[in-house]
Structures are given as C-alpha cells and as structure tokens.
Design a protein around this motif. Structure first.
Motif, short mmCIF file in Angstrom:
data_model
loop_
_atom_site.label_atom_id
_atom_site.label_comp_id
_atom_site.label_asym_id
_atom_site.label_seq_id
_atom_site.Cartn_x
_atom_site.Cartn_y
_atom_site.Cartn_z
N HIS A 1 21.35 40.23 -7.89
CA HIS A 1 19.82 40.47 -7.37
C HIS A 1 19.75 41.96 -7.22
O HIS A 1 18.81 42.44 -7.52
CB HIS A 1 19.52 39.67 -6.42
CG HIS A 1 18.26 39.97 -5.74
ND1 HIS A 1 17.28 39.57 -5.97
CD2 HIS A 1 18.00 40.56 -4.50
CE1 HIS A 1 15.99 39.98 -5.27
NE2 HIS A 1 16.56 40.56 -4.36
N SER B 1 18.31 30.49 1.04
CA SER B 1 18.15 31.90 1.31
C SER B 1 19.48 32.51 1.90
O SER B 1 20.46 31.51 2.06
CB SER B 1 17.05 32.14 2.26
OG SER B 1 17.32 31.68 3.53
N LYS C 1 11.47 34.46 -0.94
CA LYS C 1 12.16 35.30 -2.57
C LYS C 1 13.45 34.94 -2.60
O LYS C 1 13.96 34.77 -3.84
CB LYS C 1 11.90 36.65 -2.09
CG LYS C 1 10.16 37.11 -2.05
CD LYS C 1 9.93 38.57 -1.98
CE LYS C 1 8.55 38.87 -1.98
NZ LYS C 1 8.23 40.29 -1.48
N GLN C 2 14.47 35.05 -1.47
CA GLN C 2 15.78 34.79 -1.64
C GLN C 2 15.95 33.64 -2.29
O GLN C 2 16.71 33.13 -3.18
CB GLN C 2 16.40 34.91 -0.39
CG GLN C 2 16.44 36.42 -0.04
CD GLN C 2 16.91 36.70 1.31
OE1 GLN C 2 17.56 35.65 2.10
NE2 GLN C 2 17.15 37.86 2.05
N ASP D 1 10.61 37.33 2.86
CA ASP D 1 11.97 37.42 2.20
C ASP D 1 12.89 36.38 1.95
O ASP D 1 13.46 36.21 0.95
CB ASP D 1 12.55 38.52 3.09
CG ASP D 1 12.02 40.12 2.92
OD1 ASP D 1 11.03 40.36 2.22
OD2 ASP D 1 12.30 40.93 4.00
N GLU E 1 18.89 36.98 7.89
CA GLU E 1 17.80 37.32 7.45
C GLU E 1 16.74 36.56 8.35
O GLU E 1 16.88 35.42 8.69
CB GLU E 1 17.54 37.04 6.02
CG GLU E 1 16.08 37.28 5.52
CD GLU E 1 15.71 38.73 5.75
OE1 GLU E 1 14.87 38.85 6.44
OE2 GLU E 1 16.22 39.36 5.10
N LYS F 1 23.82 37.65 -4.54
CA LYS F 1 23.19 38.93 -4.26
C LYS F 1 23.44 39.98 -5.08
O LYS F 1 22.56 40.85 -5.33
CB LYS F 1 23.55 38.98 -2.77
CG LYS F 1 22.60 40.00 -1.98
CD LYS F 1 23.30 40.07 -0.50
CE LYS F 1 22.43 41.00 0.43
NZ LYS F 1 22.66 40.90 1.87
N ARG G 1 12.90 37.34 8.10
CA ARG G 1 11.54 37.50 7.55
C ARG G 1 11.25 36.17 6.70
O ARG G 1 11.98 36.24 5.71
CB ARG G 1 11.07 38.71 7.11
CG ARG G 1 11.14 39.91 7.91
CD ARG G 1 11.10 41.23 7.53
NE ARG G 1 12.21 41.61 7.03
CZ ARG G 1 12.42 42.69 6.22
NH1 ARG G 1 11.65 43.68 6.04
NH2 ARG G 1 13.50 42.74 5.70
N GLU H 1 4.42 40.17 5.91
CA GLU H 1 5.86 40.94 5.80
C GLU H 1 6.47 40.68 6.85
O GLU H 1 7.87 40.84 6.82
CB GLU H 1 5.12 42.24 5.58
CG GLU H 1 6.59 43.37 5.41
CD GLU H 1 6.05 44.63 5.07
OE1 GLU H 1 6.89 45.73 5.00
OE2 GLU H 1 4.90 45.20 4.80
N ASN H 2 5.90 40.58 7.99
CA ASN H 2 6.84 40.57 9.37
C ASN H 2 6.89 39.07 10.09
O ASN H 2 7.30 38.97 11.14
CB ASN H 2 6.36 41.45 10.49
CG ASN H 2 4.91 41.10 10.68
OD1 ASN H 2 4.24 40.51 10.05
ND2 ASN H 2 4.67 41.85 12.00
N ARG I 1 14.95 33.03 -5.65
CA ARG I 1 15.86 33.78 -6.68
C ARG I 1 17.21 32.89 -6.87
O ARG I 1 17.75 32.75 -7.80
CB ARG I 1 16.27 35.12 -6.21
CG ARG I 1 17.37 35.93 -6.85
CD ARG I 1 16.88 36.26 -8.46
NE ARG I 1 17.81 36.60 -8.97
CZ ARG I 1 18.77 36.11 -9.56
NH1 ARG I 1 18.87 34.97 -9.65
NH2 ARG I 1 19.69 36.69 -10.68
#
Length: 428
Positions: free
Chosen positions: A302, A262, A275-276, A272, A267, A299, A269, A154-155, A279
């Motif tokens: 999203h 992304s 995932k971006q 994340d 950003e 975005k 991380r 996560e981090n 997407r």
C-alpha cells in the motif's frame, strides 16, 4: 412486560422453553403456548405478542407461514426461530421476514438461549422507546449516524465513538474496523430492514463478549467497529470470530462473506480505518479462496502504491525493490542479487531499506512471504508443504520455524484453525 408466545409441536421442548427460561429477568412473560402454526396464528390475532419463539416444521401451518402472516400485520413483533440442522436451507428464507435470531435445537445451550433473549429485549426496548442499557450513552440510531458521519470526517475518532457508547473509560485496546461484503450468489439481496437485521444479529452473536457496534452501509456491505488486543494473540482471536461469523452466514443465510480488517496497530481515525479495510478487501482479487484480509499484511504494498505523488515517503529505488519482491517472492531472492539487478551495491540497498522502511532487507522479504503464507493457509485445499514452496521456501522445516516465530503457531496449527471451523458443526 413484553408478551411471549412459544410455538412448538414437541411437547417436551415447548414445556422446557416455557419453564427453563427466567422470562421475568428479561421483562417478559409467556402468554400462550401453541402446538402448531394455525393455533398460534389464531392466538396472535387476539393476544398480539411482542415476541414469538417458533419451530419451522409443524402440522397445519409451518413456522415460515406463521411468520409471514405475522409480518403482514405487525412489523414490530420480534421472532426467534428454532431450527434443526436439516432446516438451515429453510431458515435462510427468514431473512426477508426480519427474524431476530436462530437457535439450533440439537445443540442449544441455555446460556446461549438467554443471550438471544437478552438481545431481543434490547430490540424491543428500542422499538417501544425504552431507555438504552446503562453504558450506551446514546440511542443506537444516533450512534449509527455518528459512525457514518465520523467516517466522512478527517478527524472522526473510533475510540471516542466507542468509548461514549460501549467501552468504559480506561479501556486500553486497539480499535479496528471490519468491512464485511456479502455475496448472495444467485439469490437477490434482501430489502433494507427497519429493525432486527439478521446479519447484524449474527455478527453481534459472534462478538457478544467484546465491545462491538455495526451499521449496514448498503445492501451488501456492513461496517463494524470493535476493540482487540494488539499483536498476534489479538489477531488470532479475531480470525476465529470471523471464521465463526463466516460459517453462520453460510449455514443460516446461504451467503458468502469476505472481511477486510483495518490496521491493528493503534489507528483511531474512522475515515482512515475505512480506507484501510477497503484496501485489505482488495486482496480478494489475488486470493479468491480466502475470506479474511488484514491491512497490516498489505501495508508495505500500500505504501508503495501511494508513493507516486510529490510527498512520496519512498524513493524510486525502494519502490522498484518492493515491486520486484511482490512479484517474485516465490523465487530465490537475495540482497546481493537484487542489488546487482538494480545496479547498486548491496550495502547501499540495505541502507535504503533500513532508512525508508525501518527494517532490514531479510526481515522485509520474510514479512512479505509470511503474509502470503497466511492467506494460502486459509485455503483448506492447499497442503502446508505446498504453501512453503509457493512462498519461496525449499526447506519446509525452516519455513515452519519462521512461520511459528512470526505467528506463534506452526503452519499446520494455523491451518487447523480454519479447517476445524469449516468442518465443525458446533459453533461454541
């Protein structure tokens, strides 16, 4: 020193390669010149060179036959292919033979050749256990492991990952992740190579002036992390690099590449960012003729999709408004008309846009239309004035002014970035 063999049937080209490159600078020395594949193969069995620079079309034995024989006995030997334009279809076959690089003879520049040789030196250093170049901090295999592991956490931090391995301290640019998916068409995807992946090499060539690291995640999917300047200038620079990369893949490997990028807004991380990028990549469903998709362009959509849970950041009214705009942006839409449709006052709907989306209704609608316009302009078969109509503008001049205000380029200039690269054989 690493031993090098030059295989080229044209005497002038062979002599130039031997004498014009400062091989010592790369810890290399030329141990053999050969005029055809058969002569080279006989010498390879005795000399066992660590780098072979070879032409493809030669008498007695072709370059491809030579490489195949070398690979039967030596997986560590690096190979650089010299090609002509008409040989690109042949050169793509070399992906299965783990060729390190391709050099077009007709447009070759010595600066490019030296950059290729420098990359090959780094490959050999890793293969033979020599320490990485200053600033890398960790060996590349360890870095790639940290990239994939960081995506699961996560981090996991992109900046820390890059800073430790590539960027020096004090670097103040935005980290981005690029998801690259390859379509081999009717050609079977190549097996996972142990080293010298041609796809990675072509990508690194495109990003050679920027901090850039890449990992092959699957047979058809690669993940890259790099840094870019925030804003429209950085975006346009990235588009040019990805367009160049797309053309290289098509020319050398005959594969189609699609890119998901992304957010370019800070950003950090890794999970994340992945995932971006995924997407953004999904937009290909709506724009099958485009190949570069930015998360920042999708975005708002999203956010609406992610607003179904208990912690939804958007109200049902705004979700409905977003959904309507996304499906009718090509039609005439006004704040008053949308408010009447939703049985609200225009003032109330305007306040909801500002409070929940931090932007006004008109700006939001314009952003949606500009996002779709960007994707449509990447399709070289669609004229700029047609794009204006497809995104809800009846006045092309007004569309052009709006587009330039957002991107810094006119619609035609933006389209020319893609048309020029699509039709230009020069990759400089």
């Amino acid at each position: 020193m690493y031993s090098v063999m030059i295989v080229e049937d044209e005497l002038l080209t062979r002599m130039t390669l031997c004498n014009a490159v400062d091989w010592k600078k790369f810890n290399m020395t030329v141990v053999k010149e050969a005029a055809n594949g058969q002569e080279a193969w006989e010498a390879c069995q005795e000399l066992k060179p660590q780098l072979v620079v070879t032409d493809i079309r030669m008498p007695d034995m072709s370059g491809m036959e030579l490489i195949a024989k070398i690979r039967e006995q030596d997986e560590r030997c690096r190979v650089v292919i010299l090609t002509c334009v008409e040989e690109f279809d042949t050169a793509k076959e070399a992906i299965d033979l783990h060729v390190s690089a391709y050099i077009p003879k007709l447009t070759m520049k010595w600066s490019q050749l030296e950059e290729v040789i420098g990359r090959v030196q780094q490959e050999l250093d890793r293969i033979y256990g020599i320490a990485e170049l200053p600033g890398m901090g960790h060996n590349m295999q360890g870095f790639q492991h940290r990239l994939l592991e960081g995506m699961k956490q996560e981090n996991g931090s992109a900046f820390e990952l890059l800073k430790d391995n590539v960027i020096g301290k004090g670097m103040a640019q935005t980290c981005i992740m690029i998801l690259i998916k390859l379509n081999y068409g009717t050609t079977e995807a190549p097996a996972m190579p142990e080293s010298g992946d041609p796809v990675c090499n072509l990508m690194q060539d495109c990003f050679r002036k920027a901090p850039f690291v890449i990992e092959r995640k699957s047979m058809v999917e690669y993940i890259a992390v790099t840094v870019f300047e925030e804003g429209e200038n950085g975006r346009q620079e990235l588009i040019l690099k990805l367009q160049k990369m797309k053309k290289l893949f098509k020319m050398y490997l005959n594969i189609r590449a699609v890119f998901g990028v992304s957010s370019m807004k800070g950003e950090d991380r890794l999970a994340d960012m992945y995932k971006q990028a995924e997407r953004a990549f999904c937009e290909e469903f709506y724009y099958p003729k485009s190949s570069i998709f930015f998360f920042d362009d999708v975005k708002s959509w999203h956010l609406m999709e992610g607003a179904a849970g208990d912690d939804a950041p958007l109200s049902g009214i705004i979700r409905e408004a977003i959904h309507y705009i996304e499906n009718h942006y090509a039609s005439e839409i006004t704040l008053t008309g949308l408010a009447e449709r939703m049985k609200l006052s225009a003032g109330h709907l305007s306040s909801l846009f500002r409070n929940e989306l931090n932007t006004g209704f008109a700006k939001y609608l314009l952003d949606v239309r500009m996002r779709h316009a960007r994707q449509l302009l990447m399709d070289v078969s669609v004229y700029s004035y047609e794009v204006a109509e497809k995104v809800g503008f009846t006045d092309y001049s007004y569309f052009s002014r709006c587009f330039k205000k957002v991107t810094g380029l006119s619609p035609q200039q933006y389209k020319d970035m893609f048309c020029t690269l699509e039709g230009d054989d020069s990759l400089d």
